[in-house]
Design an enzyme around this catalytic site. Structure first.
Site, PDB file in Angstrom:
ATOM      1  N   ARG A 179      -7.839   4.027  -4.500  1.00  0.00           N
ATOM      2  CA  ARG A 179      -7.970   4.597  -3.151  1.00  0.00           C
ATOM      3  C   ARG A 179      -9.331   4.262  -2.555  1.00  0.00           C
ATOM      4  O   ARG A 179      -9.551   4.368  -1.361  1.00  0.00           O
ATOM      5  CB  ARG A 179      -7.827   6.124  -3.150  1.00  0.00           C
ATOM      6  CG  ARG A 179      -6.491   6.696  -3.587  1.00  0.00           C
ATOM      7  CD  ARG A 179      -5.331   6.071  -2.925  1.00  0.00           C
ATOM      8  NE  ARG A 179      -4.775   4.986  -3.754  1.00  0.00           N
ATOM      9  CZ  ARG A 179      -3.893   4.119  -3.321  1.00  0.00           C
ATOM     10  NH1 ARG A 179      -3.478   4.151  -2.093  1.00  0.00           N
ATOM     11  NH2 ARG A 179      -3.442   3.174  -4.122  1.00  0.00           N
ATOM     12  N   ASP A 197      11.005   0.766   1.131  1.00  0.00           N
ATOM     13  CA  ASP A 197       9.582   0.911   0.818  1.00  0.00           C
ATOM     14  C   ASP A 197       9.427   1.764  -0.435  1.00  0.00           C
ATOM     15  O   ASP A 197      10.298   2.574  -0.750  1.00  0.00           O
ATOM     16  CB  ASP A 197       8.886   1.584   2.010  1.00  0.00           C
ATOM     17  CG  ASP A 197       7.380   1.454   1.921  1.00  0.00           C
ATOM     18  OD1 ASP A 197       6.909   0.611   1.140  1.00  0.00           O
ATOM     19  OD2 ASP A 197       6.681   2.194   2.641  1.00  0.00           O
ATOM     20  N   GLU A 198       8.338   1.609  -1.148  1.00  0.00           N
ATOM     21  CA  GLU A 198       8.048   2.413  -2.345  1.00  0.00           C
ATOM     22  C   GLU A 198       9.230   2.426  -3.315  1.00  0.00           C
ATOM     23  O   GLU A 198       9.643   3.480  -3.814  1.00  0.00           O
ATOM     24  CB  GLU A 198       7.704   3.859  -1.947  1.00  0.00           C
ATOM     25  CG  GLU A 198       6.577   3.989  -0.944  1.00  0.00           C
ATOM     26  CD  GLU A 198       5.195   3.863  -1.566  1.00  0.00           C
ATOM     27  OE1 GLU A 198       5.093   3.410  -2.730  1.00  0.00           O
ATOM     28  OE2 GLU A 198       4.221   4.188  -0.870  1.00  0.00           O
ATOM     29  N   LYS A 208       0.699  -4.530   2.291  1.00  0.00           N
ATOM     30  CA  LYS A 208       2.134  -4.346   2.179  1.00  0.00           C
ATOM     31  C   LYS A 208       2.790  -4.030   3.527  1.00  0.00           C
ATOM     32  O   LYS A 208       3.753  -4.685   3.929  1.00  0.00           O
ATOM     33  CB  LYS A 208       2.388  -3.211   1.188  1.00  0.00           C
ATOM     34  CG  LYS A 208       3.790  -2.733   1.117  1.00  0.00           C
ATOM     35  CD  LYS A 208       3.835  -1.441   0.329  1.00  0.00           C
ATOM     36  CE  LYS A 208       3.436  -0.285   1.217  1.00  0.00           C
ATOM     37  NZ  LYS A 208       3.641   1.014   0.543  1.00  0.00           N
ATOM     38  N   THR A 209       2.239  -3.037   4.202  1.00  0.00           N
ATOM     39  CA  THR A 209       2.847  -2.618   5.460  1.00  0.00           C
ATOM     40  C   THR A 209       2.821  -3.745   6.482  1.00  0.00           C
ATOM     41  O   THR A 209       3.786  -3.980   7.189  1.00  0.00           O
ATOM     42  CB  THR A 209       2.123  -1.386   6.017  1.00  0.00           C
ATOM     43  OG1 THR A 209       1.984  -0.435   4.959  1.00  0.00           O
ATOM     44  CG2 THR A 209       2.905  -0.756   7.138  1.00  0.00           C
ATOM     45  N   GLN A 246       2.192   1.957  -9.525  1.00  0.00           N
ATOM     46  CA  GLN A 246       1.955   3.169  -8.748  1.00  0.00           C
ATOM     47  C   GLN A 246       3.132   4.131  -8.812  1.00  0.00           C
ATOM     48  O   GLN A 246       3.312   4.976  -7.935  1.00  0.00           O
ATOM     49  CB  GLN A 246       1.648   2.828  -7.291  1.00  0.00           C
ATOM     50  CG  GLN A 246       0.309   2.129  -7.117  1.00  0.00           C
ATOM     51  CD  GLN A 246      -0.035   1.917  -5.674  1.00  0.00           C
ATOM     52  OE1 GLN A 246      -0.291   2.845  -4.932  1.00  0.00           O
ATOM     53  NE2 GLN A 246      -0.026   0.665  -5.248  1.00  0.00           N
TER      54      GLN A 246
END
Length: 801
Positions: free
Chosen positions: A652, A246-247, A59-60, A277
């Site tokens: 994770r 973002d998010e 994503k980043t 998430q």
DNA sequence: GTGGTTCATATTTTT
DNA sequence: TATGAACCAC
């Protein structure tokens, strides 16, 4: 900066053909290695775009490439981009990553920050539109609660029945939903004993009087301004040609409105998020924002990033199978071309202590390499818990075995008492009308100004309609407080005035009304005589605050002085005290660099966005995870959020994921037994391997039939598990186990007699005066008579250190 | 005004 | 169990 300058920087002084070629290649390197979906997300420049980015899908990287692409291929200026994140950490990371993106960003993306920091910046320019001065203070939670307490008192509301925290929560919730007191719907009228709305209105009035805002206000005020001042809105709509978020799944209603309003002109809004998430519903995040993106932003395109680069296939399959249990989701199927890897490992324990012991041993084993897993460093491993109280068991265990660990997201630097006190002094120096700061420090250090003296000041201030500092000055002038207290107050008031004067040099008039971007007033001052660092030190010293801790003989005092020193050191990164205060009130994190490899312990919430080669997920028991409270309060919605938390936890892990549960756990000092988490049932059997703890039933070797069978069978409906349950009922919860503690307790209690001389680590030597169960009453030579737990007492001649 | 004892209470946490 | 706040006694 011209491109030739960059080339020089890149290739030294040489401008060879080869260098030129290399340069033009590098120039597009931001796109190198993107997969087709990611590239699509980068190339779709105009119009609303939702990037549904699953865990570990790059994503980043995609976002960075998108920014680079906008600037290089579409001639977008860095200042036309608004990039919003949730946390400072995320903003910081983005900033760093942007700097590293080759040849993309010559000037920094100025409007990159959290919702709150960007809003604060905007609000300082337009504060007068909501009756605030530009130098308003941002309250922390402490101040907020203090203010609410005052309100409750004025309204004669019993704090016991109606806790201030509760009202703070109600108000926060309204603010999250962008509701000003006037807009709170009638359906909420019952909140806080039918008085919620009225109290909310009073609270807002008080804030305005104090020239202060809380966190929610930063956004709410800006939304209000945007809605009622089209000219202001138009200005920013025009400026922000491209918006990145973002998010997005974590946004609340206020943040949605904020974004929606700002994006209406150019409609170039790109939101990145993952509905799977979304784990912050309990603090106002509204998943419907992401679920209804297409309706909210007509013409929106949705790009799914589903290729996972992080985890092995077994881990990914387990995560996918768990999240599949959720009804309300947009639907994504993560896949990977990585190796199959290790199956997700599942293990049950007798109790929480044993779980901690086992994980401790496993951490050691994994550093060497075990069960086909490569050797790993401690900093490649993490323990992710549902609730922070679970951490204690691990800390206890790790301390005894000397396992290096770090707790992420514990109590933070800025929350410490001494830091808040010091900050209150600084706030008062910068803005003398900060009444809440004044209240905090009038009698810290002790100045002999108790309730009565403070009330006098309050009354005088209110009668004259001035701030508390001003009121205190009047009190001093009129000699309303006699003796020691009066003298001390005079010193404090004089000090504050003196320090305030030191923040400025001589005044200089500047003819400049063109500055819109920094929002600084055209009145400037010359350089002050002291730097703000010196000033801070002066304030702390002259106020007697430093001395207060120097005179304090408690074991914490040196640490607190150390923290104050650290605080003053931090000032070095800022131009002045104001800048620092803003930073601390908004950023407030201070993660110390750790030396040496350590295993991380943190909550699942804190782990979002992180990844580790090996992850331990302890405490998978119904009631703890999924949390009972979550399910009670919000039912199926709560359960789904818990399930997303499970999904976040599993995803994770890169290589090894170990899930565990315990049959017994001590909760609030009481033993409780519980069933394995329902999420364990949702783990696909073919991707799970059930492990057997070596010492499950108190023995050393796994030899009895029960263990063997438990290892072979599916644990959640295995005979081993059922037998475990049965045993537990048979022996009851108080079944004494052979643990270190009970052994010590037993001997300790038994061995002390009345009158015996004993030693205690903290209180020193003393004589036993009484014994009650495991508590012993001791008359200490220096610390007086105290009841202490026998475990911490030692016979005088048998001190083990 | 300070200090000690008792009593209630108990997710997740960022800004 | 363990922490914090409130209350009471000097």
């Amino acid at each position: 900066m011209s491109s030739f300058d960059e080339m020089d920087a890149f290739e030294g002084a040489s401008l060879s053909q080869q260098a030129m070629a290399r340069f033009s290649q590098e120039k597009r390197s931001y796109k190198k290695g993107l997969n087709p979906d990611q590239e699509k997300a980068v190339d779709k420049v105009e119009g609303p775009l939702l990037i549904l980015a699953g865990a570990g899908t790059g994503k980043t990287r995609t976002l960075m490439a998108r920014v680079a692409h906008l600037i290089e291929e579409h001639n977008v200026k860095a200042y036309e981009i608004l990039a919003v994140t949730f946390t400072n950490k995320a903003a910081q990371e983005m900033r760093v990553r942007l700097e590293k993106t080759p040849y993309s960003v010559q000037e920094p993306v100025k409007w990159l920050g959290t919702f709150h920091s960007i809003s604060a910046k905007l609000l300082r320019r337009h504060s007068e539109l909501v009756d605030l001065k530009p130098n308003f203070t941002i309250l922390d939670t402490d101040d907020q609660i203090r203010l609410i307490k005052q309100l409750l008192k004025v309204n004669n509301i019993d704090e016991k029945r109606w806790p201030p925290r509760h009202l703070a929560g109600v108000i926060e919730d309204w603010k999250n939903r962008a509701l000003t007191p006037a807009k709170v719907p009638a359906s909420d009228a019952g909140a806080f004993n039918d008085k919620g709305i009225e109290l909310y209105a009073q609270y807002q009035t008080r804030l305005r009087e104090l020239n202060a805002v809380d966190f929610g206000d930063l956004l709410l005020h800006m939304v209000t301004i945007f809605q009622s001042h089209p000219d202001v809105l138009a200005q920013y709509q025009h400026r922000f040609r491209y918006i990145l978020v973002d998010e997005y799944q974590d946004t609340n209603v206020a943040q949605y409105l904020w974004l929606h309003l700002l994006s209406q002109k150019h409609k170039n809004i790109c939101c990145v998020g993952d509905d799977d998430q979304s784990i912050y519903g309990w603090r106002g995040a509204d998943v419907t924002n992401i679920l209804r993106f297409k309706e909210n932003f007509p013409g929106a395109e949705v790009v799914r990033l589903e290729q996972n680069y992080r985890s092995t296939r077994h881990i990914l399959a387990a995560a996918s199978n768990v999240i599949r249990g959720n009804e309300s989701r947009l639907g994504k199927e993560l896949w990977t071309d990585r190796e199959e890897g290790e199956k997700v490992r599942l293990i049950g324990h007798w109790d929480g202590e044993e779980e901690a012991r086992w994980i401790g041993e496993e951490l050691d084993a994994m550093q060497v390499g075990t069960r086909g897993v490569r050797p790993m460093n401690l900093d490649e491993m993490a323990i992710l818990v549902r609730a922070s109280h679970q951490m204690r068991a691990f800390e206890d265990r790790f301390l005894t075995i000397g396992m290096p660990y770090k707790v992420i997201g514990g109590p933070r630097f800025y929350e410490r008492m001494e830091i808040r006190d010091a900050m209150a002094y600084f706030r008062l120096v910068v803005s003398p009308e900060d009444d809440l700061a004044f209240e905090r420090i009038v009698n810290t250090p002790k100045r002999g100004l108790g309730d009565k003296a403070q009330q006098t000041i309050q009354v005088v201030a209110r009668e004259n309609g001035v701030s508390l500092v001003e009121g205190a000055r009047i009190v001093v002038e009129q000699g309303l407080i006699k003796g020691k207290g009066g003298k001390a107050l005079r010193e404090l008031i004089d000090g504050l005035a003196r320090w305030n004067a030191m923040t400025r040099g001589p005044r200089i008039e500047v003819d400049d009304d063109t500055v819109i971007d920094d929002g600084v007033s055209p009145i400037r001052y010359g350089a002050p005589e002291h730097t703000h660092i010196e000033l801070a030190q002066i304030v702390l010293d002259e106020s007697g605050y430093t001395a207060h801790w120097q005179n304090e003989k408690t074991p914490e005092a040196p640490g607190r002085l150390e923290n104050l020193k650290e605080l003053v050191n931090q000032l070095d990164n800022f131009e002045n005290l104001q800048g620092f205060l803003e930073h601390v009130s908004l950023v407030m994190d201070n993660e110390k660099e750790t030396d040496g490899a350590k295993v991380s312990i943190m909550t699942l919430h804190a782990a979002k966005g992180l990844e580790f080669p090996a992850v331990f997920l302890p405490g998978w028991e119904d009631g703890l995870f999924p949390s009972q409270r979550s399910m009670d309060e919000t039912g199926i919605k709560g359960l789904e959020e818990e399930r997303r938390l499970a999904y976040v936890g599993i995803t994770r892990a890169e290589e090894v994921c170990t899930i565990s549960f315990a049959a017994n756990r001590r909760v609030f000092g009481q033993w409780q037994n519980s069933m394995p988490s329902r999420f364990i049932d949702e783990l696909p059997e073919e991707h799970v391997e059930v492990l057997t703890p070596p010492g499950l039933y108190g023995g050393g070797q796994p030899s009895a039939g029960i263990e063997t069978r438990a290892a072979e069978a599916n644990v959640y409906n295995s005979p081993g598990w059922k037998r475990l349950q049965a045993r537990q009922g048979q022996y009851g919860m108080s079944q004494p186990r052979e643990t270190r503690n009970t052994v010590i307790d037993a001997t300790a209690v038994a061995s002390f007699t009345l009158g015996e001389r004993v030693f205690h680590k903290k209180f020193g030597y003393g004589a036993v005066e009484g014994i009650e169960g495991d508590k012993v009453e001791v008359a200490f030579d220096k610390a007086g008579t105290k009841k202490v737990v026998a475990q911490y007492l030692f016979p005088k001649d048998d001190v083990p250190f």
